[in-house]
Structures are given as C-alpha cells and as structure tokens.
Design a protein around this motif. Structure first.
Motif, mmCIF file in Angstrom:
data_model
loop_
_atom_site.group_PDB
_atom_site.id
_atom_site.type_symbol
_atom_site.label_atom_id
_atom_site.label_comp_id
_atom_site.label_asym_id
_atom_site.label_seq_id
_atom_site.Cartn_x
_atom_site.Cartn_y
_atom_site.Cartn_z
ATOM 1 N N GLY A 162 0.798 -1.217 0.000
ATOM 2 C CA GLY A 162 0.000 0.000 0.000
ATOM 3 C C GLY A 162 0.830 1.266 0.000
ATOM 4 O O GLY A 162 2.026 1.266 -0.315
ATOM 5 N N GLU A 163 0.185 2.369 0.396
ATOM 6 C CA GLU A 163 0.854 3.667 0.406
ATOM 7 C C GLU A 163 0.399 4.476 1.610
ATOM 8 O O GLU A 163 -0.698 4.306 2.127
ATOM 9 C CB GLU A 163 0.537 4.443 -0.873
ATOM 10 C CG GLU A 163 -0.950 4.725 -1.056
ATOM 11 C CD GLU A 163 -1.241 5.528 -2.308
ATOM 12 O OE1 GLU A 163 -0.291 6.130 -2.850
ATOM 13 O OE2 GLU A 163 -2.409 5.565 -2.724
ATOM 14 N N ARG A 164 1.268 5.339 2.049
ATOM 15 C CA ARG A 164 0.928 6.251 3.130
ATOM 16 C C ARG A 164 0.264 7.488 2.527
ATOM 17 O O ARG A 164 0.764 8.057 1.557
ATOM 18 C CB ARG A 164 2.178 6.628 3.923
ATOM 19 C CG ARG A 164 2.768 5.444 4.698
ATOM 20 C CD ARG A 164 4.043 5.858 5.414
ATOM 21 N NE ARG A 164 4.663 4.746 6.113
ATOM 22 C CZ ARG A 164 4.421 4.412 7.380
ATOM 23 N NH1 ARG A 164 3.548 5.120 8.090
ATOM 24 N NH2 ARG A 164 5.034 3.397 7.952
ATOM 25 N N PRO B 81 -7.079 -3.254 -3.842
ATOM 26 C CA PRO B 81 -7.024 -4.595 -4.424
ATOM 27 C C PRO B 81 -6.540 -4.551 -5.865
ATOM 28 O O PRO B 81 -6.524 -3.489 -6.492
ATOM 29 C CB PRO B 81 -8.481 -5.064 -4.342
ATOM 30 C CG PRO B 81 -9.274 -3.799 -4.416
ATOM 31 C CD PRO B 81 -8.460 -2.770 -3.671
ATOM 32 N N ALA B 82 -6.186 -5.698 -6.380
ATOM 33 C CA ALA B 82 -5.677 -5.760 -7.753
ATOM 34 C C ALA B 82 -6.761 -5.435 -8.768
ATOM 35 O O ALA B 82 -6.498 -4.812 -9.798
ATOM 36 C CB ALA B 82 -5.106 -7.151 -8.023
ATOM 37 N N GLY B 83 -7.991 -5.871 -8.510
ATOM 38 C CA GLY B 83 -9.094 -5.613 -9.419
ATOM 39 C C GLY B 83 -10.097 -4.657 -8.804
ATOM 40 O O GLY B 83 -9.771 -3.861 -7.924
ATOM 41 N N THR B 84 -11.332 -4.733 -9.285
ATOM 42 C CA THR B 84 -12.395 -3.898 -8.743
ATOM 43 C C THR B 84 -12.672 -4.279 -7.289
ATOM 44 O O THR B 84 -12.842 -5.456 -6.969
ATOM 45 C CB THR B 84 -13.680 -4.063 -9.567
ATOM 46 O OG1 THR B 84 -13.413 -3.707 -10.931
ATOM 47 C CG2 THR B 84 -14.794 -3.175 -9.027
ATOM 48 N N ALA B 85 -12.722 -3.288 -6.430
ATOM 49 C CA ALA B 85 -12.965 -3.551 -5.008
ATOM 50 C C ALA B 85 -14.382 -4.065 -4.795
ATOM 51 O O ALA B 85 -15.333 -3.618 -5.451
ATOM 52 C CB ALA B 85 -12.742 -2.288 -4.195
ATOM 53 N N TYR C 123 -6.317 -7.371 3.772
ATOM 54 C CA TYR C 123 -7.684 -7.090 3.332
ATOM 55 C C TYR C 123 -7.717 -6.643 1.874
ATOM 56 O O TYR C 123 -8.652 -6.976 1.135
ATOM 57 C CB TYR C 123 -8.334 -6.061 4.248
ATOM 58 C CG TYR C 123 -8.806 -6.670 5.543
ATOM 59 C CD1 TYR C 123 -9.951 -7.461 5.582
ATOM 60 C CD2 TYR C 123 -8.094 -6.497 6.735
ATOM 61 C CE1 TYR C 123 -10.380 -8.056 6.761
ATOM 62 C CE2 TYR C 123 -8.516 -7.084 7.914
ATOM 63 C CZ TYR C 123 -9.656 -7.867 7.924
ATOM 64 O OH TYR C 123 -10.075 -8.470 9.083
ATOM 65 N N ALA C 124 -6.701 -5.904 1.453
ATOM 66 C CA ALA C 124 -6.631 -5.532 0.042
ATOM 67 C C ALA C 124 -6.461 -6.764 -0.832
ATOM 68 O O ALA C 124 -7.101 -6.891 -1.890
ATOM 69 C CB ALA C 124 -5.476 -4.556 -0.184
ATOM 70 N N ALA C 125 -5.626 -7.703 -0.407
ATOM 71 C CA ALA C 125 -5.439 -8.936 -1.164
ATOM 72 C C ALA C 125 -6.726 -9.756 -1.229
ATOM 73 O O ALA C 125 -6.942 -10.525 -2.173
ATOM 74 C CB ALA C 125 -4.320 -9.772 -0.541
ATOM 75 N N ALA C 126 -7.600 -9.574 -0.229
ATOM 76 C CA ALA C 126 -8.890 -10.266 -0.204
ATOM 77 C C ALA C 126 -9.941 -9.548 -1.047
ATOM 78 O O ALA C 126 -11.086 -10.021 -1.129
ATOM 79 C CB ALA C 126 -9.381 -10.413 1.225
#
Length: 231
Positions: free
Chosen positions: A9-11, A29-33, A57-60
């Motif tokens: 992620g990013e700050r 996430p990589a695709g549409t959230a 959670y982003a990976a999920a």
C-alpha cells in the motif's frame, strides 16, 4: 505473510471534520474492489503489523485503510517496542489521548474509502474498542468485527447499529471471561467468539502473544462476515 518493508500500500493523509490532518495507510485490491475495510490499529499506531493487515484485506479484494488515531497526541507515532519502554510510552500517550477525537477521525477514513462500496471496520485492542464504538455510532458503516477491545464494560450499553461480531482470548487477563460472558448475555444474538491464547493473539510480530491457529480462525470468520454484509 510479508516481512517488514514489503508492504503493497501507500501512506496518505486524511483530514478530519475539524480540519486536523493526520496520517493513514491505504492499500487497494488488484481488481475492482468488492467493498472497503477500515482497520483500527493497536495502541502502537501504523506499525508493521497493522500495515500488513491492511494489505491482507486488500489482497482479499477490499479497498483497505488504517487511520493513525494516535497522531492527535504524537504526530507520526508508530512503534514496535512491545517491551517495558514501549508500554511506558503508551501509558504517557493514553493519558493525553481524547477519545472524543477517535470517531471523527474514523469517519474521515470511512469517507475516504466509501467510493468502493459498503464499508466494514475491524481493529485490535484499542482498535477493537474503537470498532465497537464506531458500530454504535454508525458513521456510514455496514459491519464491524472487533478484536479483544479493552474497556469492554465501559461500552457494553453502546448497542451496535450495524451487524457486529467480536473476538476475545481465553487467557486475556485484561479482559476476564466474566466480561465476555456479560457481553454475550447482553447481546445473545451476536457472534462473540473465544479463542485459545492471550490478548494480542493476532499480532504475528509478538512472539509472546501470537497464536497462529486462533488468528487464522478469527481472520477467516471476519472475512466471511464481511463477505456477507459488505456484498
């Protein structure tokens, strides 16, 4: 699990309703959230553990964000000192921390990710209690899943306004089983789970507290809960 420094992620900066500008960590996430998740840190701020939880959670599939709520008393504070010195510093910070600022700062994080869809909240220790209070306030949330929130009985009458579940440890001396049972009695239809291990069983950076099997099961339950209520 990624090691330190391998975050995805990013700050970023957030602005609260009173104009206060504070730090946050966000991962997409990589695709549409399929929704969004706000992750509330332990009292150690945006450290390695909470950043990797945001990444998880982003990976999920969720747009995930962790607001730095301790910035109100020490801008930029984050620590991985889980020893006596670290706890002493936490004691100092919590004497200065004003709980009234927590929910407006949480709301700023919710608004920042609300474009991804329904928003859930989760958090650990300090963050677990904050998640409960946020679930009571609503704040645009759709679900809450809190972990070993301290001060449990102080908030027991703050009935959540969104679907909520809570996770506790059997050997947590700071949150005795009697308090967990009181919560179950007050909210008999709520998912309130007990796990082997101690307070902080999800924090993989604390060898003295981490309980892998409990963390795995609790995380699976939270993901299933969010899949149901954030869809």
């Amino acid at each position: 699990m990624r090691s330190k420094g391998q975050t995805m992620g990013e700050r970023i900066k957030l602005t609260s309703g009173d104009g206060f500008v504070f730090n946050a960590y966000q991962a997409a996430p990589a695709g549409t959230a399929k929704g969004a998740v706000v992750v509330i840190h332990e009292v150690w701020g945006l450290n390695n553990f909470v950043r990797i939880e945001v990444d998880r959670y982003a990976a999920a599939g969720y747009l995930a964000i962790a607001p730095a709520l301790m910035d109100r008393v020490d801008l930029g504070y984050e620590s991985e000192d889980y020893g006596p010195t670290g706890f002493a510093r936490i004691g100092e910070l919590m004497k200065e921390f004003n709980q009234a600022t927590a929910l407006p700062d949480v709301e700023a994080a919710i608004k920042a990710v609300a474009g991804a869809g329904k928003v859930g909240i989760t958090g650990y220790c300090f963050g677990g209690a904050t998640s409960w209070r946020a679930a009571h306030a609503g704040l645009g949330l759709s679900a809450a899943s809190g972990y070993y929130g301290g001060g449990l009985l102080n908030y027991i009458d703050l009935a959540p306004q969104v679907p909520t579940e809570m996770h506790y440890a059997e050997a947590d001396h700071g949150i005795p089983l009697e308090q967990v049972e009181a919560l179950r009695k007050r909210y008999p239809d709520m998912g309130i789970y007990l796990y082997p291990g101690d307070h902080g069983f999800c924090n993989f950076d604390r060898a003295d507290k981490y309980h892998a099997a409990s963390a795995k099961l609790a995380n699976e339950r939270t993901l299933a809960f969010f899949a149901k209520h954030l869809a």
